[in-house]
Each structure stands twice: as structure tokens, then as C-alpha cells.
Write a protein that holds these residues in place. Structure first.
Motif, PDB file in Angstrom:
ATOM      1  N   ARG A  93      -6.779 -24.905  38.976  1.00 21.85           N
ATOM      2  CA  ARG A  93      -6.814 -24.553  37.559  1.00 21.85           C
ATOM      3  C   ARG A  93      -7.724 -25.541  36.832  1.00 21.85           C
ATOM      4  O   ARG A  93      -7.548 -26.749  36.955  1.00 21.85           O
ATOM      5  CB  ARG A  93      -5.403 -24.601  36.954  1.00 21.85           C
ATOM      6  CG  ARG A  93      -4.466 -23.529  37.492  1.00 21.85           C
ATOM      7  CD  ARG A  93      -3.049 -23.736  36.984  1.00 21.85           C
ATOM      8  NE  ARG A  93      -2.411 -24.878  37.616  1.00 21.85           N
ATOM      9  CZ  ARG A  93      -1.257 -25.409  37.196  1.00 21.85           C
ATOM     10  NH1 ARG A  93      -0.653 -24.937  36.128  1.00 21.85           N
ATOM     11  NH2 ARG A  93      -0.732 -26.428  37.832  1.00 21.85           N
ATOM     12  N   VAL A 149      -8.122 -20.398  38.409  1.00 17.39           N
ATOM     13  CA  VAL A 149      -7.860 -20.062  37.012  1.00 17.39           C
ATOM     14  C   VAL A 149      -8.685 -21.003  36.143  1.00 17.39           C
ATOM     15  O   VAL A 149      -8.560 -22.230  36.257  1.00 17.39           O
ATOM     16  CB  VAL A 149      -6.369 -20.203  36.647  1.00 17.39           C
ATOM     17  CG1 VAL A 149      -6.127 -19.725  35.210  1.00 17.39           C
ATOM     18  CG2 VAL A 149      -5.500 -19.415  37.623  1.00 17.39           C
ATOM     19  N   THR A 201      -8.480 -30.836  35.505  1.00 20.35           N
ATOM     20  CA  THR A 201      -8.237 -29.868  36.564  1.00 20.35           C
ATOM     21  C   THR A 201      -6.888 -30.145  37.198  1.00 20.35           C
ATOM     22  O   THR A 201      -6.472 -31.300  37.291  1.00 20.35           O
ATOM     23  CB  THR A 201      -9.328 -29.957  37.648  1.00 20.35           C
ATOM     24  OG1 THR A 201     -10.612 -29.811  37.039  1.00 20.35           O
ATOM     25  CG2 THR A 201      -9.157 -28.901  38.720  1.00 20.35           C
ATOM     26  N   TRP A 236      -1.592 -28.137  30.103  1.00 14.48           N
ATOM     27  CA  TRP A 236      -2.138 -26.869  30.598  1.00 14.48           C
ATOM     28  C   TRP A 236      -1.393 -25.682  29.993  1.00 14.48           C
ATOM     29  O   TRP A 236      -1.996 -24.724  29.502  1.00 14.48           O
ATOM     30  CB  TRP A 236      -2.060 -26.811  32.121  1.00 14.48           C
ATOM     31  CG  TRP A 236      -2.416 -25.461  32.669  1.00 14.48           C
ATOM     32  CD1 TRP A 236      -1.576 -24.411  32.906  1.00 14.48           C
ATOM     33  CD2 TRP A 236      -3.730 -24.989  32.987  1.00 14.48           C
ATOM     34  NE1 TRP A 236      -2.270 -23.323  33.383  1.00 14.48           N
ATOM     35  CE2 TRP A 236      -3.596 -23.652  33.434  1.00 14.48           C
ATOM     36  CE3 TRP A 236      -4.994 -25.572  32.966  1.00 14.48           C
ATOM     37  CZ2 TRP A 236      -4.686 -22.881  33.838  1.00 14.48           C
ATOM     38  CZ3 TRP A 236      -6.084 -24.807  33.375  1.00 14.48           C
ATOM     39  CH2 TRP A 236      -5.931 -23.493  33.802  1.00 14.48           C
ATOM     40  N   ALA A 240      -2.824 -22.711  27.731  1.00 13.63           N
ATOM     41  CA  ALA A 240      -2.716 -21.333  28.204  1.00 13.63           C
ATOM     42  C   ALA A 240      -2.013 -20.443  27.182  1.00 13.63           C
ATOM     43  O   ALA A 240      -2.313 -19.250  27.077  1.00 13.63           O
ATOM     44  CB  ALA A 240      -1.969 -21.290  29.535  1.00 13.63           C
TER      45      ALA A 240
END
Length: 272
Positions: A93, A149, A201, A236, A240
Motif C-alpha cells: 500500500r 493499493v 508505504t 493509512w 483511505a
């Protein structure tokens, strides 16, 4: 020392073909072929096999490439463990606040990014671009097909010279159509959000563990300490939560592409 560069140049001379023609035939960039012929990079196994097929050399280039990779000067100490993570993780991700993620960059966009710092010579820029293209092929085309992603801030989509940005956006749309790659955009309407503090990441490993990579000016930092990884996980999820679904993100990307064909469009005003 491997004689791969000399052998590749010799084979090309025997065939009477240019670097451009070899690149087109094996479906890689010309800069990557140039990097192979100057020993800056060695082909990955699949690329070496394709070169063997093109030159009808059996497995000669594959063997020379294996030897060359063993003799290559190691990359930055911080990146070596992360490269292993990228090559083995089951889910990757990426969040990028200011630029298109490296794995999704076109060759022209990557060249512009490296050249923009003013810190690298032309040869260094070419070398870094070649390394990035090689990394893309090694990671995105893994046979075990991990899930990727990507969440990209909308501001990053508009950051780049017009002459390369349209192709870069089209490349994003094309790449996002792959079944194991999911691209989300955080729209301008999200305003201030958790991702404004920087890019990072997260990689989920085969054993279920998670490792992070935090962007930094001089060198990225691998994050393995559980508390810090948890902080990145929370960040994250917060990002999102304000990102668009994949289909709406693709629509926004294509609207930006269309705006390059309409000089009167106000790119900064584009909203999802």
C-alpha cells in the motif's frame, strides 16, 4: 567481471539494430537497454530471457545477467532490505502526497522528477531512471501477483510539465485497470487530511507482519517497530476514509486528461 555489456553491444552490431529497435522488440525502454550496455544495470531474469529469444542466444544472456547481478555494487544500505520486502510482500500500500508514486511513473515523468532536484548529472539522472524502470518491472510484474493499493493526493496529479503530464495520467488510468492494482485519489474537497504530513508505504508480509517505509529528503526509512507501524496503519485508514473509490478516481484522472485537450479548462478547479 561479467562481459554482458560487451556481448549485448556485439550482438546488436551483428544484427545491425539500434537500441531503440531492441527496446521495442523486447518491450522495455531505450534507457534500460543503454543501462545494460554500460553495466549500470543488469537485466532481471525475465528480461534476460526475452533478450535471449530476440538474439537467439539460448540462455547465454540469462547466465551473463545472473553473473552481472552477483557482481553489482549494492544500492543504498537503507534500500536493500526494502527491495526484498517489495519483492516478497503479499499486499503493498502506497500513499503519495506530492508526486506520482515511483512504481507508477512513466519514464519521462521519472526523468523530470530526478532532473528537477538539480542534484544529479545527466548520467546520474539516466542511471536513476533506468533503475526505476527496472524496479517497476521487477515489482509490478511479479508472477505471484501481490495486491497493490495506491492512494494519491489530487494535487500530485497536477504536478508536472504539461508535455509529460497527459501521458502520465493516461498511464495511471491504464495501470489501474489491472485486476491486482487499485488506485484511489484524495480529492481537493478533502481539505486538510492525515496524509498532508508526508508519503509512506505499508507492506504486508507472507507471515502476516507489516513493515513500513517513510519518505525522507535524504533517504527513506524502513519502519518495523510495532508502535510506529500501528501509527502508519492508523494514518493509512484515515487517508483511505477520504479517498475516492477506484471508479471515481479513474473518472477524475480521465477528466484531467481531457482538460489537457481543452486549454480553457481550469485544472485547479476540477472537483470529483
Amino acid at each position: 567481471m561479467s562481459n554482458l555489456p560487451a556481448r549485448l553491444k556485439g550482438l546488436r552490431a551483428e544484427r545491425g539494430v539500434t537500441q531503440d529497435q531492441v527496446a521495442e522488440s523486447v518491450q522495455v525502454s531505450k534507457s534500460l537497454i543503454a543501462a545494460f550496455e554500460t553495466s549500470r544495470l543488469a537485466p532481471q531474469q525475465d528480461t534476460a530471457a526475452t533478450l535471449d529469444a530476440f538474439f537467439e542466444t539460448g540462455d547465454e544472456i540469462q547466465k551473463l545477467s545472473t553473473e552481472a547481478r552477483k557482481n553489482r555494487k549494492p544500492g543504498p544500505s537503507w534500500f536493500r532490505p526494502w527491495r526484498n520486502v517489495e519483492e516478497t510482500a503479499v499486499i503493498l500500500r502506497y500513499f503519495q502526497a506530492t508526486l506520482i508514486p515511483g512504481l507508477l511513473q512513466t519514464e519521462a515523468y521519472a526523468r523530470a522528477v530526478f532532473a528537477s532536484t538539480g542534484l544529479h548529472s545527466d548520467d546520474e539522472v539516466a542511471n536513476r531512471v533506468a533503475q526505476r524502470m527496472e524496479r517497476q518491472a521487477a515489482i509490478l510484474d511479479r508472477e505471484d501477483r501481490p495486491a497493490f493499493v495506491f492512494i494519491i493526493d489530487a494535487a500530485a496529479l497536477r504536478c508536472g510539465p504539461p508535455e509529460i503530464s497527459k501521458d502520465q495520467l493516461l498511464h495511471l488510468a491504464d495501470t489501474g485497470a489491472r485486476s491486482n492494482i487499485f488506485i484511489h485519489v484524495v480529492p481537493d474537497s478533502a481539505g486538510l487530511h492525515a496524509g498532508r504530513s508526508g508519503s509512506f508505504t505499508l507492506a504486508i508480509l507472507e507471515d502476516g507482519g507489516t513493515v513500513g517505509l517513510l519518505d525522507d529528503f535524504y533517504e527513506d526509512r524502513v519502519i518495523a517497530e510495532p508502535t510506529r507501524v500501528t501509527d502508519l496503519e492508523r494514518t493509512w485508514h484515515a487517508i483511505a476514509a477520504v479517498a475516492l473509490p477506484c471508479d471515481q478516481s479513474r473518472d477524475l484522472i480521465l477528466r484531467l486528461v481531457n482538460d489537457y485537450d481543452d486549454p480553457a479548462a481550469e485544472l485547479a478547479q476540477v472537483q470529483p
